[in-house]
Each structure stands twice: as structure tokens, then as C-alpha cells.
Design an enzyme around this catalytic site. Structure first.
Site, PDB file in Angstrom:
ATOM      1  CE  LYS A   1      -2.114  -1.007   3.874  1.00  0.00           C
ATOM      2  NZ  LYS A   1      -1.545  -2.316   4.230  1.00  0.00           N
TER       3      LYS A   1
ATOM      4  NE  ARG B   1      -4.269  -0.947  10.497  1.00  0.00           N
ATOM      5  CZ  ARG B   1      -3.223  -0.651   9.731  1.00  0.00           C
ATOM      6  NH1 ARG B   1      -3.233   0.439   9.011  1.00  0.00           N
ATOM      7  NH2 ARG B   1      -2.192  -1.439   9.688  1.00  0.00           N
TER       8      ARG B   1
ATOM      9  NE  ARG C   1       6.852  -1.208  10.050  1.00  0.00           N
ATOM     10  CZ  ARG C   1       5.756  -1.031   9.321  1.00  0.00           C
ATOM     11  NH1 ARG C   1       5.807  -0.380   8.189  1.00  0.00           N
ATOM     12  NH2 ARG C   1       4.611  -1.488   9.748  1.00  0.00           N
TER      13      ARG C   1
ATOM     14  NE  ARG D   1       7.774  -3.433   6.245  1.00  0.00           N
ATOM     15  CZ  ARG D   1       6.493  -3.070   6.189  1.00  0.00           C
ATOM     16  NH1 ARG D   1       6.026  -2.401   5.147  1.00  0.00           N
ATOM     17  NH2 ARG D   1       5.678  -3.387   7.159  1.00  0.00           N
TER      18      ARG D   1
ATOM     19  NE  ARG E   1       2.037  -5.217  11.099  1.00  0.00           N
ATOM     20  CZ  ARG E   1       3.138  -5.206  10.326  1.00  0.00           C
ATOM     21  NH1 ARG E   1       4.203  -5.901  10.677  1.00  0.00           N
ATOM     22  NH2 ARG E   1       3.144  -4.511   9.222  1.00  0.00           N
TER      23      ARG E   1
HETATM   24  P1  ADP Z   1       0.831  -2.358   7.852  1.00  0.00           P
HETATM   25  O1  ADP Z   1      -0.266  -1.988   6.921  1.00  0.00           O
HETATM   26  O2  ADP Z   1       1.970  -3.050   7.168  1.00  0.00           O
HETATM   27  O3  ADP Z   1       0.372  -3.076   9.093  1.00  0.00           O
HETATM   28  P2  ADP Z   1       1.073   0.385   8.809  1.00  0.00           P
HETATM   29  O4  ADP Z   1       2.280   1.228   8.671  1.00  0.00           O
HETATM   30  O5  ADP Z   1      -0.143   0.764   8.041  1.00  0.00           O
HETATM   31  O6  ADP Z   1       1.567  -1.071   8.404  1.00  0.00           O
HETATM   32  O7  ADP Z   1       0.659   0.260  10.343  1.00  0.00           O
HETATM   33  C1  ADP Z   1       1.596  -0.055  11.357  1.00  0.00           C
HETATM   34  C2  ADP Z   1       0.889  -0.004  12.725  1.00  0.00           C
HETATM   35  O8  ADP Z   1       0.412   1.324  12.974  1.00  0.00           O
HETATM   36  C3  ADP Z   1      -0.355  -0.885  12.856  1.00  0.00           C
HETATM   37  O9  ADP Z   1      -0.046  -2.212  13.204  1.00  0.00           O
HETATM   38  C4  ADP Z   1      -1.125  -0.141  13.959  1.00  0.00           C
HETATM   39  O10 ADP Z   1      -0.583  -0.419  15.233  1.00  0.00           O
HETATM   40  C5  ADP Z   1      -0.842   1.313  13.652  1.00  0.00           C
HETATM   41  N1  ADP Z   1      -1.884   1.878  12.760  1.00  0.00           N
HETATM   42  C6  ADP Z   1      -1.694   2.343  11.482  1.00  0.00           C
HETATM   43  N2  ADP Z   1      -2.835   2.796  10.957  1.00  0.00           N
HETATM   44  C7  ADP Z   1      -3.805   2.602  11.895  1.00  0.00           C
HETATM   45  C8  ADP Z   1      -5.202   2.833  11.942  1.00  0.00           C
HETATM   46  N3  ADP Z   1      -5.863   3.373  10.912  1.00  0.00           N
HETATM   47  N4  ADP Z   1      -5.869   2.495  13.070  1.00  0.00           N
HETATM   48  C9  ADP Z   1      -5.219   1.963  14.127  1.00  0.00           C
HETATM   49  N5  ADP Z   1      -3.919   1.700  14.143  1.00  0.00           N
HETATM   50  C10 ADP Z   1      -3.190   2.008  13.051  1.00  0.00           C
END
Ligand code: ADP
Length: 192
Positions: free
Chosen positions: A11, A86, A131, A125, A142
Site C-alpha cells: 500500500k 481500518r 521495523r 523488510r 497483524r
Molecule cells: P501495515 O499496513 O503493514 O500493518 P502500517 O504502517 O499501516 O503497516 O501500520 C503499522 C501499525 O500502525 C499498525 O499495526 C497499527 O498499530 C498502527 N496503525 C496504522 N494505521 C492505523 C489505523 N488506521 N488504526 C489503528 N492503528 C493504526
């Protein structure tokens, strides 16, 4: 416009490419949270434990953050959201925000990727970027959180007639081209 899909679907990568081409900001809640953790802000302090565990940050915190960000000047001409909404509560908050602006969503792109492939990508990654939430057991969690809380949103947007599904497996440029065609079918032209 939104990009939705499991962790590791690409994404962020695609959001950057589209944001450049469309001239609208790509807004990644994950990036904003990570910046806040790095800068040790109050928001970062509150979000960190959830992120490290691979859980969603609570909706109230996330919705406030997004409302603030979308209210900034650079979003007036449109924006691309990556990783938000989300949860169903985040969909509600976004709907409310857009209604308040007299705006509406143009498209939702689902990047479809097999769980085995995303686990492998995130393993790489983890080696490249270190990370903490790319640790294998956290990645599996996740994916579960995605399946339980986020995947149901795909139906919501499909019912609204906004959803285009795009195969997220392949070369980066190839996937960008697929998104470009999916948007073209909706009458949205993405300049090269
Ligand atoms: P990925 O899609 O690979 O899980 P992101 O960078 O989108 O990675 O998200 C990393 C973390 O940030 C998530 O596991 C969550 O803890 C937090 N996070 C990101 N976006 C949201 C959201 N919209 N609502 C709640 N937590 C979020």
C-alpha cells in the site's frame, strides 16, 4: 481515495507512486504514528505499545489524528489514504468528516495479496528496515487483526460501488499499471 489491503501488500509503495502522479498527498496513518514514536511525542507514547504488539491503535486517537491531518490545506484538492480506515468506527469517522466537507470518496482500491507472500515480504523488510512490528509472530498477529477488523470493510465499500480489486503480486510498476487501469474504468485518469 483509499488503498486497503493486508500488511505487506504494498500500500505504501503504491500510495507514493499515485500521490506523485495525481498531485495529492498520500496520508499513511502508520507513517504518522511511526514519526510520532521516533520524535517521542505524546501521541507516539500512547501509540507505541499497540504498534509493537501489532494491534490497532485505539480508534479515538486515530480518528482525531486523521481529522487534523485531513483538515490541513494540502488536502483541500483531495487525498489518498493508506492504512486508514481500518475499523468500522474509522469508516464512520471518515464518512462524518467527508460529509462535513461536502466531499465524497471517489474510489477504494483493494490490493489483493496472499498471506504467505506478505509474510515473506515482511520478513525481508524486517531485515532491511528493522521495523519492530515486522517480527514474524507480530506479523501473524497483524494479519489476524487485518482479517478480523479491516477485511470486513471491503464489503462495505463494495456495496457502495466504490471498490476495485487489484492483484498486488508482481513488479511494483506492473501493480501501479493495474491500479491505473482500475481507476480509468471509473473515469479517473492518473497522469503518467
Ligand atoms: P501495515 O499496513 O503493514 O500493518 P502500517 O504502517 O499501516 O503497516 O501500520 C503499522 C501499525 O500502525 C499498525 O499495526 C497499527 O498499530 C498502527 N496503525 C496504522 N494505521 C492505523 C489505523 N488506521 N488504526 C489503528 N492503528 C493504526
Amino acid at each position: 481515495m483509499l488503498l486497503i489491503g493486508p500488511p505487506g501488500a504494498g500500500k505504501g509503495t503504491q500510495a507514493h507512486a499515485l500521490s506523485d502522479a495525481l498531485g495529492v498527498p498520500a496520508i499513511s496513518t502508520g507513517d504518522i504514528f511511526r514519526d510520532n514514536v521516533r520524535n517521542e511525542t505524546e501521541l507516539g507514547r500512547q501509540a507505541k505499545a499497540y504498534m509493537d504488539a501489532g494491534d490497532n491503535v485505539p480508534d479515538s486517537l486515530t480518528n482525531d489524528l486523521v481529522r487534523d491531518r485531513l483538515g490541513q490545506d494540502d488536502c483541500a484538492g483531495g487525498f489518498l489514504l493508506d492504512g486508514y480506515p481500518r475499523t468500522t468506527d474509522q469508516v464512520r469517522a471518515l464518512d462524518e468528516f467527508l460529509a462535513g466537507q461536502g466531499a465524497s470518496m471517489d474510489a477504494v482500491i483493494e490490493l489483493v495479496a496472499d498471506p504467505d507472500v506478505v509474510v515473506e515480504r515482511l520478513r525481508k523488510r524486517a531485515l532491511d528496515q528493522g521495523r519492530a512490528d515486522d517480527d514474524e509472530s507480530v506479523v501473524r498477529h497483524r494479519l489476524t487483526v487485518y482479517r478480523e477488523q479491516t477485511a470486513p470493510l471491503i464489503d462495505v465499500y463494495a456495496q457502495r460501488g466504490l471498490l476495485s480489486q487489484v492483484d498486488g503480486i508482481g513488479e511494483i510498476d506492473q501493480v501501479t499499471e493495474r491500479i491505473r487501469s482500475a481507476l480509468a474504468e471509473r473515469g479517473i485518469r492518473v497522469p503518467a
